[in-house]
Write a protein that holds these residues in place. Structure first.
Motif, PDB file in Angstrom:
ATOM      1  N   HIS A 112     -66.040  16.088  -2.183  1.00  0.00           N
ATOM      2  CA  HIS A 112     -66.157  17.230  -3.102  1.00  0.00           C
ATOM      3  C   HIS A 112     -66.949  16.839  -4.357  1.00  0.00           C
ATOM      4  O   HIS A 112     -67.612  17.681  -4.952  1.00  0.00           O
ATOM      5  CB  HIS A 112     -64.764  17.742  -3.454  1.00  0.00           C
TER       6      HIS A 112
ATOM      7  N   HIS B 189     -70.126  19.158  -2.114  1.00  0.00           N
ATOM      8  CA  HIS B 189     -69.933  19.717  -0.773  1.00  0.00           C
ATOM      9  C   HIS B 189     -68.681  20.595  -0.748  1.00  0.00           C
ATOM     10  O   HIS B 189     -67.755  20.382  -1.519  1.00  0.00           O
ATOM     11  CB  HIS B 189     -69.785  18.595   0.267  1.00  0.00           C
ATOM     12  N   HIS B 190     -68.681  21.549   0.162  1.00  0.00           N
ATOM     13  CA  HIS B 190     -67.495  22.376   0.356  1.00  0.00           C
ATOM     14  C   HIS B 190     -66.352  21.501   0.836  1.00  0.00           C
ATOM     15  O   HIS B 190     -66.567  20.435   1.408  1.00  0.00           O
ATOM     16  CB  HIS B 190     -67.747  23.464   1.422  1.00  0.00           C
ATOM     17  N   MET B 191     -65.132  21.973   0.616  1.00  0.00           N
ATOM     18  CA  MET B 191     -63.978  21.233   1.128  1.00  0.00           C
ATOM     19  C   MET B 191     -64.070  21.191   2.649  1.00  0.00           C
ATOM     20  O   MET B 191     -64.499  22.151   3.279  1.00  0.00           O
ATOM     21  CB  MET B 191     -62.670  21.897   0.682  1.00  0.00           C
ATOM     22  N   LYS B 192     -63.667  20.084   3.207  1.00  0.00           N
ATOM     23  CA  LYS B 192     -63.765  19.869   4.647  1.00  0.00           C
ATOM     24  C   LYS B 192     -62.395  19.512   5.217  1.00  0.00           C
ATOM     25  O   LYS B 192     -61.468  19.226   4.467  1.00  0.00           O
ATOM     26  CB  LYS B 192     -64.758  18.746   4.929  1.00  0.00           C
TER      27      LYS B 192
ATOM     28  N   GLY C 216     -72.615  19.049   9.062  1.00  0.00           N
ATOM     29  CA  GLY C 216     -71.361  19.330   8.374  1.00  0.00           C
ATOM     30  C   GLY C 216     -70.383  18.168   8.411  1.00  0.00           C
ATOM     31  O   GLY C 216     -69.275  18.251   7.905  1.00  0.00           O
TER      32      GLY C 216
ATOM     33  N   GLY D   8     -66.983  20.175   7.814  1.00  0.00           N
ATOM     34  CA  GLY D   8     -66.830  21.412   7.057  1.00  0.00           C
ATOM     35  C   GLY D   8     -67.901  22.418   7.369  1.00  0.00           C
ATOM     36  O   GLY D   8     -68.668  22.286   8.318  1.00  0.00           O
ATOM     37  N   LYS D   9     -67.949  23.438   6.522  1.00  0.00           N
ATOM     38  CA  LYS D   9     -68.850  24.563   6.714  1.00  0.00           C
ATOM     39  C   LYS D   9     -70.311  24.131   6.842  1.00  0.00           C
ATOM     40  O   LYS D   9     -70.796  23.324   6.075  1.00  0.00           O
ATOM     41  CB  LYS D   9     -68.776  25.515   5.527  1.00  0.00           C
TER      42      LYS D   9
ATOM     43  N   VAL E 131     -74.194  25.560   6.741  1.00  0.00           N
ATOM     44  CA  VAL E 131     -74.942  26.702   6.215  1.00  0.00           C
ATOM     45  C   VAL E 131     -75.604  27.405   7.389  1.00  0.00           C
ATOM     46  O   VAL E 131     -76.214  26.769   8.246  1.00  0.00           O
ATOM     47  CB  VAL E 131     -75.993  26.218   5.194  1.00  0.00           C
TER      48      VAL E 131
END
Length: 158
Positions: free
Chosen positions: A88, A92-95, A126, A152-153, A155
């Motif tokens: 994070h 980066h998005h939370m994974k 990801g 994680g997410k 794109v």
């Protein structure tokens, strides 16, 4: 089967202890959940920059086993939480955890102060990989060493 049922049954004292717990509904982003407050309370961030996180953790009695050692589950939880935080730190998005490998080297006792260092090993799509090291701050002994993979997410390309 009866023996297993007797071992797993909850007594009146245990039931009363659980009933006294103050567990409020969690609102993500507003306050720590019961889990976060219990498992990571006392974790102090010393240095954070993209891809690197250093923190200190004093071993509390609530996370020790009957012998007074920091439990392996608590160590795994610290590896999980600190690795997610270092990911994070790079924006980066939370994974979610995909894989964890932990080597337990020596015991940590109640009130031992641990130095925890986490580094990002890299990213591929990801998928992210991290390295986490837990050391006894006073002795320099390695308590545990972990590698943690998270996903994680992605794109959308649409």
């Amino acid at each position: 089967m009866e023996k297993a049922r007797a071992i797993l049954s909850v007594g009146e004292e245990e039931s009363e202890r659980v009933a006294r717990l103050d567990v409020r509904p969690h609102r993500a982003g507003h306050a720590a959940s019961f889990y976060e407050g219990f498992a990571t309370r006392g974790l102090r961030v010393d240095c954070i920059r993209p891809g690197f996180l250093s923190c200190t953790f004093k071993v509390p009695p609530r996370l020790t086993d009957a012998g007074g050692n920091l439990s392996p589950g608590a160590i795994a939880n610290l590896v999980d939480e600190v690795a997610a935080a270092v990911i994070h730190s790079e924006g980066h998005h939370m994974k979610i955890s995909v894989d964890m490998s932990i080597s337990y080297m020596c015991a940590a006792k109640v009130d031992d102060e641990l130095e925890i260092i986490s580094k990002v090993l890299g990213h591929k799509g990801g998928y992210s990989g991290t390295y986490v090291l837990l050391k006894n701050k006073a002795t320099g002994e390695v308590v545990a060493e972990g590698r943690h993979s998270l996903f994680g997410k992605l794109v959308s390309k649409i």
